[in-house]
Design an enzyme around this catalytic site. Structure first.
Site, PDB file in Angstrom:
ATOM      1  N   SER A 430      -0.277 -22.323  -8.962  1.00  0.00           N
ATOM      2  CA  SER A 430      -0.519 -22.780  -7.592  1.00  0.00           C
ATOM      3  C   SER A 430       0.578 -22.344  -6.633  1.00  0.00           C
ATOM      4  O   SER A 430       0.360 -22.309  -5.426  1.00  0.00           O
ATOM      5  CB  SER A 430      -0.657 -24.309  -7.562  1.00  0.00           C
ATOM      6  N   HIS A 451      -6.246 -18.636  -8.876  1.00  0.00           N
ATOM      7  CA  HIS A 451      -5.891 -20.031  -8.604  1.00  0.00           C
ATOM      8  C   HIS A 451      -7.141 -20.864  -8.339  1.00  0.00           C
ATOM      9  O   HIS A 451      -7.796 -20.727  -7.308  1.00  0.00           O
ATOM     10  CB  HIS A 451      -4.939 -20.090  -7.398  1.00  0.00           C
ATOM     11  N   GLU A 463      -8.573 -18.637  -5.302  1.00  0.00           N
ATOM     12  CA  GLU A 463      -7.679 -17.657  -4.684  1.00  0.00           C
ATOM     13  C   GLU A 463      -7.370 -16.569  -5.714  1.00  0.00           C
ATOM     14  O   GLU A 463      -6.850 -16.868  -6.787  1.00  0.00           O
ATOM     15  CB  GLU A 463      -6.353 -18.305  -4.265  1.00  0.00           C
ATOM     16  N   ASN A 501      -1.758 -23.315  -0.421  1.00  0.00           N
ATOM     17  CA  ASN A 501      -0.613 -24.220  -0.548  1.00  0.00           C
ATOM     18  C   ASN A 501       0.487 -23.905   0.459  1.00  0.00           C
ATOM     19  O   ASN A 501       1.202 -24.802   0.907  1.00  0.00           O
ATOM     20  CB  ASN A 501      -0.063 -24.184  -1.980  1.00  0.00           C
TER      21      ASN A 501
END
Length: 717
Positions: A430, A451, A463, A501
């Site tokens: 992540s 991800h 992702e 993130n």
């Protein structure tokens, strides 16, 4: 030939019987302005033909009509509402013209008949469908309601209650369900469709079916007495308000329109629909939701292109790490037809992973989306193992072990040695740099990030993170695999936190600053959920993510962006972590978690949490909803814009979809960049400047300021 254009052919099938075929030049039939004009011209020919006895409507494609051409909507919707009413009336008049044919009409339906496609079938006298049919009115998913007579005809065909459920939820039906509810007159096998529809038309022509009586019902007011109408419409409005709420006006406007039109004949009722549609077309929600649909098409288009150019086909996969995440990934792969090896170093972990997959499949069976045989087939496609031998020969590996660079690096290096030279290796990390993880690999060109978001079955986003050495062939194969798993992949370039993130942590930082300035975290959550529309406020989201996870990720983000994302003094997240309050996982975070009398999880304000925060924060003070929203959203939007400017994410469309699909950004706002377009970029810059003194995360880029000065937007009108 009676009439021919690029999208329609009308010819005599038999003496007196015309076959009207929708057969556009592209892969599907849809209603654009030209097709509607062609329909009107073709219908005029039929209306004027004295030899005509009946009309059969068919499709030359695998589907009937998938709906209206959405790409035409947004530019048109920029017009004033007064201009939109005659625009939509011009279209709905064509459907009335179809309904008013002087002879009986039957439509043969196959595949998708959605939106305008469904509405065309409603304008016909009889509907015959084959078993492949999926029919419905999904306009509310675009912030709209049916605009071609659907709110008028459907209630008069299947009853007001059924029609309002169809229209307000936007759910499609299969042929048999639609027949049970009274919409479809007959369901047949695909190979018998046209013959069955023709037979029904001949019966109507011969007087064996009373088509005039059937049509007359659609032209008259709804058959509801005053008591029935009151109960029906009040119940519908209550259900819509409870589910859609204030942020999604379309379902309520649809119900109110059906109610207002209940005592009217067709023409007056359709006029009300025209007005309601135009009203909704001008809402921010419609602009946002149509934008999301178009953005989703961008992602799907890129995934299809990747599947075509990928040189490595993924026929078998492996997941390393059999926790909740690993089990979810294995389940999703097996469910979508790609067998998967689930490898771990502990039997207990494998039991957890298989338990997660079994639980997810059991839910599918409960919801009648899968039968017992299907469940057994998926389970058998997952091979739990402690042995490296089982991993040999797979086409792709998804590493999903603990979020620690040393452990991940070692696991990746070990598994690479087992794989064929052309096998693909990915990491479900992540935040950890893909370049860092690739440093010890022999074939970094075959490695990238993949991800997933938790819970894997529910969150659409994946992702795909490109490292500096990742080949385009690897990216294409991973995108194609993610799409095959039923996910929406976006390709991003490597940086701390990647895209989602990286954007999330300035939002969390804005929240932490607000709490330190004396804000009540529960009040902040309430504003961000009820007023802005997030599914979870920031405190609740941090508890769900895990405060220990968030704390460790803060280190990565601070190292990557030392000026903009430096650790805060007395950060509430750090305080919670140091007090062993990790969130939902151990029952204590910003909130305390327990179960109610029915065993359902619940959260409560916890005195210990409040005491902990009172020791590090300023005295409690009230902040307006506008302040709360600005202090959290400005940092998130600024970071999104930076990612776009830096090429971390390729387009505004992918940026918005990343946050809608990965974080649950409120769909009725369309994503952070569509939201800025709605505000106006100059207004956003002025808002950010108001808070610029709070730190770099609130300060807009020079490019943003220049765009605002030039009146630019992120999306075209």
């Amino acid at each position: 030939m009676i009439y021919q254009s690029n999208s329609i052919q009308v010819e005599y099938l038999k003496p007196g019987i015309a076959r009207f075929t929708f057969n556009a030049q592209g892969s599907v039939n849809k209603f654009d302005q030209q097709t509607l004009a062609d329909c009107k011209a073709a219908l005029a020919k039929l209306h004027a033909d004295p030899e005509l006895k009946g009309v059969l409507f068919v499709s030359g494609k695998d589907n009937f009509i998938v709906g209206a051409d959405i790409t035409e909507f947004l530019p048109v919707f920029e017009r004033p509402e007064a201009e939109l009413v005659p625009w939509i009336k011009t279209a709905s008049d064509v459907f009335d013209y179809c309904e008013d044919l002087p002879v009986p009409s039957v439509v043969a339906i196959k595949g998708f008949a959605l939106g305008g496609g469904c509405e065309w079938t409603l304008a016909c006298d009889y509907r015959v469908a084959d078993t492949t049919t999926r029919i419905g009115l999904p306009e509310v998913k675009l912030g709209l309601m049916p605009g071609f007579g659907g709110t008028v005809r459907l209630p008069r065909i299947i009853g007001a209650d059924n029609a309002m459920e169809w229209i307000t939820t936007g759910k499609e039906r299969g042929a048999e369900q639609a027949q049970k509810e009274g919409l479809i007159d007959a369901v047949v096998a695909p190979e018998k469709l046209e013959a069955a529809a023709l037979s029904m038309l001949e019966d109507a022509i011969a007087g064996k079916l009373n088509w005039q009586k059937k049509r007359a019902v659609k032209l008259q007011p709804l058959k509801l007495n005053k008591t029935e109408a009151t109960m029906s419409f009040n119940t519908a409005k209550g259900m819509v308000f409870a589910t859609a709420g204030k942020h999604y006006p379309a379902p309520m406007v649809a119900v109110q329109t059906i109610e207002a039109a209940a005592t009217l004949g067709r023409d007056a009722a359709v006029a009300l629909e025209n007005s309601g549609f135009a009203k909704l077309a001008k809402t921010d929600a419609a602009t946002a939701q149509i934008g999301l649909f178009l953005n989703d098409q961008v992602i799907k288009g890129k995934a299809k292109k990747a599947a075509k150019v990928a040189t490595k086909a993924v026929k078998k996969a492996a997941v390393l790490g059999a926790g909740i995440m690993g089990g979810g990934i294995a389940y999703q792969s097996a469910l979508k037809g790609v067998p998967v090896v689930m490898k771990d170093i502990a039997d207990k972990a494998l039991e957890l992973g298989m338990g997660e997959a079994t639980k997810l499949l059991a839910k599918q069976v409960e919801r009648n989306k899968l039968d017992a045989v299907g469940m057994a087939k998926v389970i058998s496609a997952i091979t739990p193992t402690l042995s490296n031998e089982q991993v040999k020969g797979v086409d792709i590996v998804v590493e999903a072990v603990v979020e620690n660079p040393k452990i991940k690096g070692a696991v990746l290096k070990e598994v690479e040695a087992l794989l064929a030279d052309d096998a693909i290796l990915t990491s479900n990390t992540s935040t950890i740099s893909i370049n860092q993880l690739a440093a010890n690999l022999s074939r970094p060109q075959n490695f990238c990030g993949m991800h997933f978001f938790n819970p894997v079955p529910k969150m659409p986003l994946v992702e795909v993170i490109r490292g500096k050495d990742t080949s385009e062939e690897t990216v294409a194969a991973v995108v194609a695999y993610a799409a095959k798993m039923g996910k929406s992949p976006i390709v991003v370039n490597n940086c701390p936190g990647f895209f989602v993130n990286r954007v999330l942590f300035p939002y969390f930082a804005g929240f932490s600053k607000l709490v330190l300035d004396g804000a009540d975290f529960a009040q902040v959550d309430k504003v961000m959920e009820k007023q802005f529309g997030w599914p979870m406020g920031p405190a609740y989201l941090l508890d769900v993510v895990g405060l220990d996870t968030a704390y460790h990720c803060t280190d990565v983000m601070a190292a990557g962006f030392p000026t903009r994302m430096a650790k805060l003094d007395n950060d509430p997240v750090a305080a919670m972590y140091q007090a062993n309050r990790y969130g939902q996982k151990n029952g204590l975070g910003f909130y305390a978690y327990s179960k109610d009398a029915k065993g359902k999880p619940k959260k409560d304000i916890d005195a210990a949490s409040l005491n902990l925060l009172s020791g590090i924060a300023a005295a409690k003070q009230d902040f307006s909803a506008e302040d709360i929203i600005a202090r959290l959203m400005v940092p998130m939007i600024n970071e999104t814009i930076r990612c776009l400017e830096e090429g971390i994410v390729a387009s505004a469309a992918e940026a918005d979809m990343g946050l809608v699909y990965g974080l649950g950004f409120p769909p009725f706002r369309g994503g952070p960049l569509r939201y800025v377009d709605t505000l106006g970029l100059a207004n956003f810059v002025a808002l950010a400047d108001k808070y610029a003194h709070l730190g770099e995360i609130y300060q807009v880029t020079e490019q943003t300021r220049a765009m605002a000065a030039n009146g630019q937007r992120f999306f075209p009108v």
